[in-house]
Motif scaffolding. Structure first.
Motif, PDB file in Angstrom:
ATOM      1  N   ASN A 192      68.922  33.584 -45.797  1.00  0.00           N
ATOM      2  CA  ASN A 192      69.159  33.781 -47.189  1.00  0.00           C
ATOM      3  C   ASN A 192      68.606  32.656 -48.013  1.00  0.00           C
ATOM      4  O   ASN A 192      68.512  31.439 -47.795  1.00  0.00           O
ATOM      5  CB  ASN A 192      70.527  33.030 -47.061  1.00  0.00           C
ATOM      6  N   CYS A 203      73.961  40.241 -51.447  1.00  0.00           N
ATOM      7  CA  CYS A 203      73.340  38.788 -50.924  1.00  0.00           C
ATOM      8  C   CYS A 203      73.644  38.672 -48.912  1.00  0.00           C
ATOM      9  O   CYS A 203      74.483  40.099 -48.782  1.00  0.00           O
ATOM     10  CB  CYS A 203      74.166  36.937 -50.790  1.00  0.00           C
ATOM     11  N   ASN A 204      72.780  38.616 -48.027  1.00  0.00           N
ATOM     12  CA  ASN A 204      72.768  38.934 -46.781  1.00  0.00           C
ATOM     13  C   ASN A 204      74.000  37.830 -46.511  1.00  0.00           C
ATOM     14  O   ASN A 204      74.355  36.304 -45.687  1.00  0.00           O
ATOM     15  CB  ASN A 204      71.939  37.644 -46.278  1.00  0.00           C
ATOM     16  N   GLN A 242      66.707  36.688 -49.994  1.00  0.00           N
ATOM     17  CA  GLN A 242      66.634  36.683 -48.937  1.00  0.00           C
ATOM     18  C   GLN A 242      66.230  35.926 -47.702  1.00  0.00           C
ATOM     19  O   GLN A 242      66.370  36.109 -46.240  1.00  0.00           O
ATOM     20  CB  GLN A 242      66.623  37.934 -48.511  1.00  0.00           C
ATOM     21  N   THR A 268      67.926  42.519 -54.799  1.00  0.00           N
ATOM     22  CA  THR A 268      68.835  43.367 -53.417  1.00  0.00           C
ATOM     23  C   THR A 268      69.844  44.176 -53.850  1.00  0.00           C
ATOM     24  O   THR A 268      70.427  43.569 -54.803  1.00  0.00           O
ATOM     25  CB  THR A 268      69.521  41.938 -52.669  1.00  0.00           C
ATOM     26  N   PRO A 296      67.570  37.412 -40.005  1.00  0.00           N
ATOM     27  CA  PRO A 296      68.335  37.538 -41.267  1.00  0.00           C
ATOM     28  C   PRO A 296      68.207  35.986 -42.149  1.00  0.00           C
ATOM     29  O   PRO A 296      67.688  34.626 -41.410  1.00  0.00           O
ATOM     30  CB  PRO A 296      69.493  38.429 -41.286  1.00  0.00           C
TER      31      PRO A 296
END
Ligand SMILES: *Cc1c(COP(=O)(O)O)cnc(C)c1O
Length: 524
Positions: A297, A369-370, A150, A365, A295
């Protein structure tokens, strides 16, 4: 020559929201639920366990909608941001994020998705992740990407865990990761977290890692090297192929910190440089707003031999689903029967969320995923199109070299890499401005009064009073000229007495930065 953006606007005072309310003011109306307080009291356990029921209402600001809107709009005007001013922190911090990405990521049926929605009901989401992986493989020449990390640093950690597991399974106890001194602080930190000892290698005069110097550090202890290319001086590691060959001959891996991917996105494939693993900071290169720590990735890409080590779950193509589509009638095909399929049957790829990777380092996670970051990155790339992706890096490099050359004349003697070209960013020392009594921090603060966000300062550490400028591809010559002119004025016209007090036109002036970090005051 245009005027500097400057700061002249209105800054309105603003109290904390909690102090602006008055009892029973509301921004929204909630319909009566039909229950009286007295009803609830009678048998509260029927609805909520008695121990969870508040004795008194929560102390939230009781304010109207316009108060909330004005509050946050006013606060936002106190800040400099990429939507208001030139932001020479570049892609590494945050480049301009095209609004189309935001629009797509906030589509109703996407933003309201529950993370536990079964795969069968989110086929388009899985397809996007699957297709995006293929695009990244195309851009890098690598075999597969995992999207669980992330952040960029989490991607580094995943990559190093993969290397660790590879050697563990082989029964080899390799303990070290070689890290040039130009590397980002996360590189040695991730190495330690993954169970390795980082070994620092000094970079040469040109700011690059010398293959001959590297040889001195290569032994059977080295699991790999972590190299940023272009490095944090903005200089391309021209020995990269030789470096990769040396490492590979030693049975070691070449890990590339891909945070600077903006410098060659669409122009060069990392597989051609001999890279085995790379993390791509999707939130940086592919334009996701990520202020305040998220946020992000940090997609981790690997060569064929490491695919089975990637984190799970991942998106896999399963069997085909076949069936007959409902006849959607005239509307769908515009009544053009001749151009229509013969029948209404279809055969479609089915995407699965799979855990079957034999040597996987495991989960990073709770979910895939994000996704919203992957989606923005996907929207960014598709909106550019295959033919324009390469121009991102070409213009980013052109802009950086424009600044390097023009500013290099003003800040003469301050460019440690004056010879040759830079990549996406250029870096100066404080030599020329110090002569006039202005230090790097003062230059940074003075630029704010001219209406520019300060560049990165005091990094890289090994350049004295470093001033690092990454303009990115979205800035016009007009903006760059304007910025250069501001630096020129600061160098030649600014008095030391003014410099130490700057910024003077902002809402909050010069703060004691150490104290501000240790004892932040949120009320102003
Ligand atoms: C930003 C950055 C990282 C870390 O990425 P995060 O997403 O902030 O964790 C690593 N290396 C370099 C060179 C970077 O610029």
């Amino acid at each position: 020559m245009p005027k500097f953006p400057g700061i002249k606007g209105i800054f309105l005072d603003e109290d904390p929201l909690i102090e602006q309310g008055s009892k029973r003011l509301r921004g929204i109306g909630i319909p009566d639920c039909g229950l009286k307080k007295s009803d609830l009291k009678k048998d509260e356990s029927a609805y909520i366990d008695a121990k969870y029921i508040r004795k008194s209402p929560p102390e939230l600001p009781e304010v109207s909608e316009p108060t909330v809107v004005r509050h946050f709009t006013r606060l936002s005007s106190w800040n400099m941001c990429v939507d208001t001013v030139f932001y020479p922190l570049g892609s590494c911090t945050m480049k301009y994020n095209p609004k189309i990405n935001e629009k797509i990521a906030s589509l109703e049926n996407i933003k309201n998705l529950h993370p536990l929605t079964p795969a069968g009901l989110i086929q388009p989401v899985l397809k996007i992740v699957y297709d995006f992986n293929e695009i990244l493989c195309g851009l890098t020449g690598l075999a597969e990407f995992g999207f669980a990390p992330q952040a960029g640093a989490a991607g580094e950690f995943a990559g190093l865990k993969i290397i660790k597991k590879y050697f563990d399974l082989k029964g080899e106890n390799r303990k070290t990761i070689l890290v040039p001194d130009s590397s980002h602080g996360t590189n040695p930190a991730s190495s330690v977290l993954a169970g390795f000892t980082p070994v620092e290698i000094k970079t040469g005069k040109a700011g690059t890692l010398d293959a001959e110097e590297l040889k001195k550090f290569v032994s059977k202890d080295a699991a790999g090297i972590m190299i940023t290319n272009p490095n944090t001086f903005g200089v391309f590691e021209k020995d990269i192929k030789k470096i990769a060959e040396i490492m590979h001959n030693n049975g070691s891996f070449v890990y590339m910190d891909g945070a600077n991917f903006n410098a060659f996105l669409g122009s060069v494939k990392v597989s051609d440089m001999g890279i085995d693993l790379i993390q791509l900071n999707l939130h940086k290169t592919f334009s996701t707003p990520h202020g305040g720590g998220g946020p992000g990735n940090g997609a981790i890409g690997v060569v064929e031999s490491l695919r089975e080590f990637l984190p799970v779950p991942y998106v896999k193509v399963g069997g085909k689903s076949t069936g007959v589509e409902k006849d959607s009638g005239e509307k769908a095909d515009g009544g053009n029967k001749s151009n229509n399929r013969k029948d209404n049957s279809y055969s479609r790829q089915v995407y699965e969320l799979s855990e079957d990777k034999k040597n996987s380092i495991g989960r990073m996670t709770p979910f895939l995923c994000n996704f919203a970051v992957v989606l923005r990155a996907y929207a960014y790339l598709l909106s550019l199109g295959r033919e324009n992706i390469g121009s991102v890096s070409e213009i980013a490099v052109l802009n950086a070299n424009y600044v390097k050359k023009k500013l290099g004349k003003i800040l003469s003697g301050s460019d440690p890499f004056e010879e040759g070209l830079c990549m996406h960013e250029c870096v100066f020392s404080d030599k020329a401005i110090e002569e006039n009594g202005v230090s790097t921090i003062e230059l940074a603060k003075l630029l704010i009064d001219y209406g520019f966000h300060p560049p990165t300062v005091y990094f890289p550490k090994n350049i004295h009073g470093a001033i690092m400028i990454e303009p990115t591809e979205t800035e016009s010559v007009r903006t760059l000229d304007n910025f250069i002119k501001a630096v020129k004025e600061i160098k030649f016209k600014t008095k030391k007495s003014k410099a130490v007090k700057s910024p003077q036109k902002t809402k909050v002036g010069r703060v004691n930065e150490v104290l501000a970090n240790k004892q932040p005051v949120f009320k102003y």
